[in-house]
Design a protein around this motif. Sequence first.
Motif, short mmCIF file in Angstrom:
data_model
loop_
_atom_site.label_atom_id
_atom_site.label_comp_id
_atom_site.label_asym_id
_atom_site.label_seq_id
_atom_site.Cartn_x
_atom_site.Cartn_y
_atom_site.Cartn_z
N GLN A 97 0.83 -1.21 0.00
CA GLN A 97 0.00 0.00 0.00
C GLN A 97 0.86 1.25 0.00
O GLN A 97 0.53 2.24 -0.66
N ASN A 109 1.85 1.94 -3.46
CA ASN A 109 0.70 2.51 -4.18
C ASN A 109 0.52 3.99 -3.85
O ASN A 109 0.22 4.79 -4.73
N SER A 112 0.70 7.07 -6.46
CA SER A 112 -0.44 7.98 -6.56
C SER A 112 -0.02 9.43 -6.32
O SER A 112 -0.48 10.34 -7.02
#
Length: 193
Positions: free
Chosen positions: A98, A101, A105
């Motif tokens: 995560q 990610n 992002s």
Amino acid sequence: MTSLAVVALLVATAGLAWAQTQSTAPSTHGGTKLAFPATLGGATFDRSVNYAAPPANSPGQGIAYYYSTPKRLIISVQVFDLGRRIPAGSENPTVTGQFNNEVTSAEQQFKFAGYTQFQKPSVPSTCTYGAISFRCVTYSGVTQGNQRVFSKLLLTGFRENFVKIRVDWSQAHQQTSADADAALQAFVPALMK
């Protein structure tokens, strides 16, 4: 950098910016029991975004809380689970995945906001505030006004949720990484007690 540009950075890098509206969120997060009072570690509560509520209707994205410090740094905390139980700590594969990610992002959001020269270290580090360890990284970009803006991103698993904390600052406000770290040193232990 104007206050409007700082707000644009905050919205652009928060992820799910398209779904953000100010909403009322509980002052204590039910799953983690983390409290979000009017002042926390010297920072003042600004607003919250409840992603489970309309228009987002995305319960797995949780709730985000936004604070500002006396030196005009912006601190955001997002507590979320993506619809699953999150293991505790910062070094497990769920948190590591995560975190990657989140950094990807952030880079995309910087570019979408028109910022250039995105920079981040090639390897994230571990940061400890109080008794809690986080996976962390500081990244930056240059605004259209040719000012460098910075964010420090922290992520950990805590009481079956992700806790993502980010502090934003700008050269234009004569803010430094030392200011950001001092704000986190006061804020994070007060939050995660």
